[in-house]
Design a protein around this motif. Sequence first.
Motif, PDB file in Angstrom:
ATOM      1  N   LEU A  91       8.358  -6.523  -6.812  1.00 20.14           N
ATOM      2  CA  LEU A  91       7.903  -6.003  -5.533  1.00 20.14           C
ATOM      3  C   LEU A  91       6.402  -5.725  -5.547  1.00 20.14           C
ATOM      4  CD1 LEU A  91       8.564  -5.014  -2.714  1.00 20.14           C
ATOM      5  CD2 LEU A  91       9.120  -2.765  -3.676  1.00 20.14           C
ATOM      6  N   ARG A  92       5.908  -5.147  -6.656  1.00 16.00           N
ATOM      7  CA  ARG A  92       4.479  -4.874  -6.740  1.00 16.00           C
ATOM      8  C   ARG A  92       3.679  -6.168  -6.670  1.00 16.00           C
ATOM      9  NH1 ARG A  92       2.378  -1.165 -11.551  1.00 16.00           N
ATOM     10  NH2 ARG A  92       3.719   0.266 -10.403  1.00 16.00           N
ATOM     11  N   GLY A  93       4.169  -7.189  -7.354  1.00 16.65           N
ATOM     12  CA  GLY A  93       3.490  -8.478  -7.320  1.00 16.65           C
ATOM     13  C   GLY A  93       3.465  -9.072  -5.923  1.00 16.65           C
ATOM     14  N   LYS A  94       4.587  -8.922  -5.190  1.00 17.60           N
ATOM     15  CA  LYS A  94       4.632  -9.437  -3.821  1.00 17.60           C
ATOM     16  C   LYS A  94       3.637  -8.706  -2.926  1.00 17.60           C
ATOM     17  CE  LYS A  94       9.438 -10.915  -4.104  1.00 17.60           C
ATOM     18  NZ  LYS A  94      10.828 -10.688  -3.654  1.00 17.60           N
ATOM     19  N   LEU A  95       3.521  -7.383  -3.112  1.00 19.27           N
ATOM     20  CA  LEU A  95       2.569  -6.626  -2.310  1.00 19.27           C
ATOM     21  C   LEU A  95       1.136  -7.074  -2.606  1.00 19.27           C
ATOM     22  CD1 LEU A  95       4.081  -3.024  -2.529  1.00 19.27           C
ATOM     23  CD2 LEU A  95       3.996  -4.504  -0.523  1.00 19.27           C
ATOM     24  N   ILE A  96       0.852  -7.306  -3.885  1.00 20.36           N
ATOM     25  CA  ILE A  96      -0.497  -7.737  -4.253  1.00 20.36           C
ATOM     26  C   ILE A  96      -0.786  -9.125  -3.695  1.00 20.36           C
ATOM     27  CG2 ILE A  96      -1.963  -8.369  -6.215  1.00 20.36           C
ATOM     28  CD1 ILE A  96      -0.650  -6.104  -7.782  1.00 20.36           C
ATOM     29  N   VAL A  97       0.209 -10.040  -3.770  1.00 17.47           N
ATOM     30  CA  VAL A  97       0.017 -11.384  -3.228  1.00 17.47           C
ATOM     31  C   VAL A  97      -0.230 -11.304  -1.724  1.00 17.47           C
ATOM     32  CG1 VAL A  97       1.174 -13.579  -2.759  1.00 17.47           C
ATOM     33  CG2 VAL A  97       1.308 -12.558  -5.034  1.00 17.47           C
ATOM     34  N   GLY A 137     -15.471  -4.022  -2.294  1.00 18.97           N
ATOM     35  CA  GLY A 137     -14.521  -3.753  -1.209  1.00 18.97           C
ATOM     36  C   GLY A 137     -13.133  -4.265  -1.525  1.00 18.97           C
ATOM     37  N   ILE A 138     -13.069  -5.473  -2.094  1.00 15.75           N
ATOM     38  CA  ILE A 138     -11.765  -6.045  -2.442  1.00 15.75           C
ATOM     39  C   ILE A 138     -11.085  -5.211  -3.526  1.00 15.75           C
ATOM     40  CG2 ILE A 138     -10.650  -8.047  -3.495  1.00 15.75           C
ATOM     41  CD1 ILE A 138     -12.708  -9.800  -2.084  1.00 15.75           C
ATOM     42  N   ILE A 139     -11.881  -4.803  -4.544  1.00 17.58           N
ATOM     43  CA  ILE A 139     -11.299  -4.003  -5.637  1.00 17.58           C
ATOM     44  C   ILE A 139     -10.789  -2.667  -5.108  1.00 17.58           C
ATOM     45  CG2 ILE A 139     -11.856  -2.792  -7.774  1.00 17.58           C
ATOM     46  CD1 ILE A 139     -13.767  -5.052  -8.454  1.00 17.58           C
ATOM     47  N   PHE A 140     -11.576  -2.046  -4.222  1.00 14.74           N
ATOM     48  CA  PHE A 140     -11.152  -0.759  -3.671  1.00 14.74           C
ATOM     49  C   PHE A 140      -9.845  -0.909  -2.886  1.00 14.74           C
ATOM     50  CE2 PHE A 140     -11.680   3.521  -2.350  1.00 14.74           C
ATOM     51  CZ  PHE A 140     -11.278   3.602  -1.024  1.00 14.74           C
ATOM     52  N   ALA A 141      -9.796  -1.949  -2.058  1.00 15.50           N
ATOM     53  CA  ALA A 141      -8.564  -2.184  -1.298  1.00 15.50           C
ATOM     54  C   ALA A 141      -7.399  -2.504  -2.231  1.00 15.50           C
ATOM     55  CB  ALA A 141      -8.775  -3.318  -0.301  1.00 15.50           C
ATOM     56  N   LEU A 195      -7.007  -1.421  -5.277  1.00 14.18           N
ATOM     57  CA  LEU A 195      -6.558  -0.165  -5.900  1.00 14.18           C
ATOM     58  C   LEU A 195      -5.635   0.604  -4.963  1.00 14.18           C
ATOM     59  CD1 LEU A 195      -9.857   1.025  -7.635  1.00 14.18           C
ATOM     60  CD2 LEU A 195      -7.804   0.092  -8.725  1.00 14.18           C
ATOM     61  N   LEU A 196      -5.978   0.625  -3.664  1.00 12.69           N
ATOM     62  CA  LEU A 196      -5.106   1.302  -2.702  1.00 12.69           C
ATOM     63  C   LEU A 196      -3.722   0.659  -2.661  1.00 12.69           C
ATOM     64  CD1 LEU A 196      -7.526   1.973   0.301  1.00 12.69           C
ATOM     65  CD2 LEU A 196      -6.676   3.607  -1.393  1.00 12.69           C
ATOM     66  N   ILE A 197      -3.703  -0.679  -2.663  1.00 13.48           N
ATOM     67  CA  ILE A 197      -2.426  -1.384  -2.648  1.00 13.48           C
ATOM     68  C   ILE A 197      -1.622  -1.060  -3.905  1.00 13.48           C
ATOM     69  CG2 ILE A 197      -1.398  -3.692  -2.833  1.00 13.48           C
ATOM     70  CD1 ILE A 197      -2.166  -3.016  -0.027  1.00 13.48           C
ATOM     71  N   ILE A 198      -2.339  -1.000  -5.053  1.00 11.83           N
ATOM     72  CA  ILE A 198      -1.649  -0.708  -6.314  1.00 11.83           C
ATOM     73  C   ILE A 198      -1.045   0.695  -6.286  1.00 11.83           C
ATOM     74  CG2 ILE A 198      -2.007  -0.326  -8.781  1.00 11.83           C
ATOM     75  CD1 ILE A 198      -4.050  -2.589  -8.717  1.00 11.83           C
ATOM     76  N   VAL A 199      -1.811   1.661  -5.737  1.00  9.69           N
ATOM     77  CA  VAL A 199      -1.294   3.035  -5.669  1.00  9.69           C
ATOM     78  C   VAL A 199      -0.064   3.098  -4.764  1.00  9.69           C
ATOM     79  CG1 VAL A 199      -1.808   5.370  -4.849  1.00  9.69           C
ATOM     80  CG2 VAL A 199      -3.510   4.106  -6.195  1.00  9.69           C
ATOM     81  N   VAL A 200      -0.160   2.467  -3.601  1.00 10.88           N
ATOM     82  CA  VAL A 200       0.981   2.473  -2.677  1.00 10.88           C
ATOM     83  C   VAL A 200       2.182   1.780  -3.307  1.00 10.88           C
ATOM     84  CG1 VAL A 200       1.806   1.628  -0.450  1.00 10.88           C
ATOM     85  CG2 VAL A 200      -0.475   2.610  -0.627  1.00 10.88           C
ATOM     86  N   SER A 201       1.931   0.652  -3.945  1.00 11.23           N
ATOM     87  CA  SER A 201       3.046  -0.062  -4.567  1.00 11.23           C
ATOM     88  C   SER A 201       3.647   0.742  -5.711  1.00 11.23           C
ATOM     89  CB  SER A 201       2.570  -1.429  -5.077  1.00 11.23           C
ATOM     90  OG  SER A 201       1.621  -1.279  -6.114  1.00 11.23           O
TER      91      SER A 201
END
Length: 592
Positions: free
Chosen positions: A14-20, A305-309, A311-317
């Motif tokens: 699921l985390r991988g899908k969110l990152i993709v 900007g991409i890294i910051f976004a 990181l947010l996705i990683i935290v949410v996931s």
Amino acid sequence: MFRALLQKFNDLKLRGKLIVAFLLVVAFPIAIVGLILTEELRSLATEDAKLQSEINIERVNQRVNQILRIPIHISNHLQFDRNLNQLVNTEYQHTYEVVQSYQNYLTFENYLQFYSEISNIRFYMDNPTLLNNWSFIPLTNEIADTNWYAQSTQEKGLIGWHFISDETNHHQSYLSLTRKIYFIDNQTSGMLVININPEQLHWILNQESYLTLLIDESQQVISSNDQTLIGKNIDSVMSLEEIKEKEESIYTGIVNGEASQIMFKPLVIESSYNDLTVVSVISTKHIEKDANYLRSLGMVITVIGIIFALLLIIVVSWLLTKRLGRLSFQIKRVSEGNLDSSVFVDGKDEIGQLSAQFNQMVRNINGLIEQVQETTEQKNTLEQKQNEMKLRLLASQINPHFLFNTLESIRMKAHMQGQKEIASIVKMLGKLMRKSIEVSGSKISLKDELEMITCYLEIQTFRYEQRLHYSIEVDESLKNWSIQPLLIQPLVENAVIHGLEDKEEGGFVLIKITTTGNNVLIAVQDDGIGISNEKINEIKQTLNKEEDESARIGLRNVDQRLRITYGQESRLKIESLEGKGTLIHFLIPKGD
């Protein structure tokens, strides 16, 4: 292909899908927009640098024009100077008369004292009664035959600009105004030459931060802020496209080994039959300096900007998958045979319901597991034996093609999972194994031998974690030349294993193949631990033994094959300094 990609996506966690999803929906669009904006900023900075160059060259053009107006003004006055007319057209009877006339005529001296823009005025006249005092010079055939004199005579009173030698000043060359002066009353004419003060021109050009030149119509450099270029032809200074005849041109070319933007601006001078040209040279690197800085800054901001976004996705996931991970951990324990554990996941959503249903399922099958455990163990034992038999059967059927296909499958799997370095090394290993197996007694091209060496070195570079560096230098004309196989690879392997393996900081291997006379020199050099003199003597004695080691590809094998195939002159030569490195080389007749 779409189904395969969909399957790969379904296989992701699921985390991988969110990152993709983040990469496709957010990261890639941001990256594309960022690249477009940075490239636009880079283009604007480049245009600004070119505009500044145009302003600079226009400034030089105007300043040089101001200097050239002075000799033009002087020549305009002198062509109507009656005293000059009388001085050069009088047929003197005595030397005293000539000297007296020269002393009475002070116009030239006054101009030289008053105008720092000029350094010399001289007048050539076909009057044999005149004396040469470096200001008034009787015309000689040598002067009359020069190109500048003939051209100025032909133009009938128009002004010419030439870079000519001044015989009154050690034959140093000056930018000079030349003009035919006609004395209508006497039906005669003379040639006026006014030297431009080179220091004035140098002062103007030295104000410019970029390379700036002033050239004449023959493309000869007559002034520059680089004094070493004066007197040279523009073709020897820079390499550029053919100059087209137009008012103003910008070209790309090579100056002092650097790609540069070269601007030509003609210097149009009043009442002149030829023009001068101002040349401004700006290196492309300098033009693009600010542009590249803006591009780099834009790229850095985009990446941040991409890294910051991300990181947010990683935290949410992580918050979302934490509960799934706890459930997965308990399910894994149950799958490993621990049926006594129970799953507790807080919440009443789908994940909480799934954990309760799983606990119920474990309780239902717990009793059944105990009943069929013995049967399952017997079945597993039987299956294990059957699998072992299958593996033995498959092992007996393994052939090189199977190994190659397997390595290729591993490479593709690693590549698809983003392990590009592992995929590349597996590819290199497969290629190296294939080429090693395909080697026969016949000759191969040097290109194939070097390809096998490159595979080996790439694998070793991966193994030593970038402690190993190498370079292959080969004459392009030799790549299709045929040699015996495995003559160079064992030497490279020897350099890596014996020269660099025990060197903690790693080292460098150089393979150099060049033509020397009628032979080809092949050398392998490393900067490893080196070999002592005692060890070198021992190796040389080993090379001279006649023992049969055809099954081993080593130094002795290479040396023996060289001796048998190409003669004693082609045997291995070993040079080494302990602690400095080792060089092994040999010669092969080019005809072979």
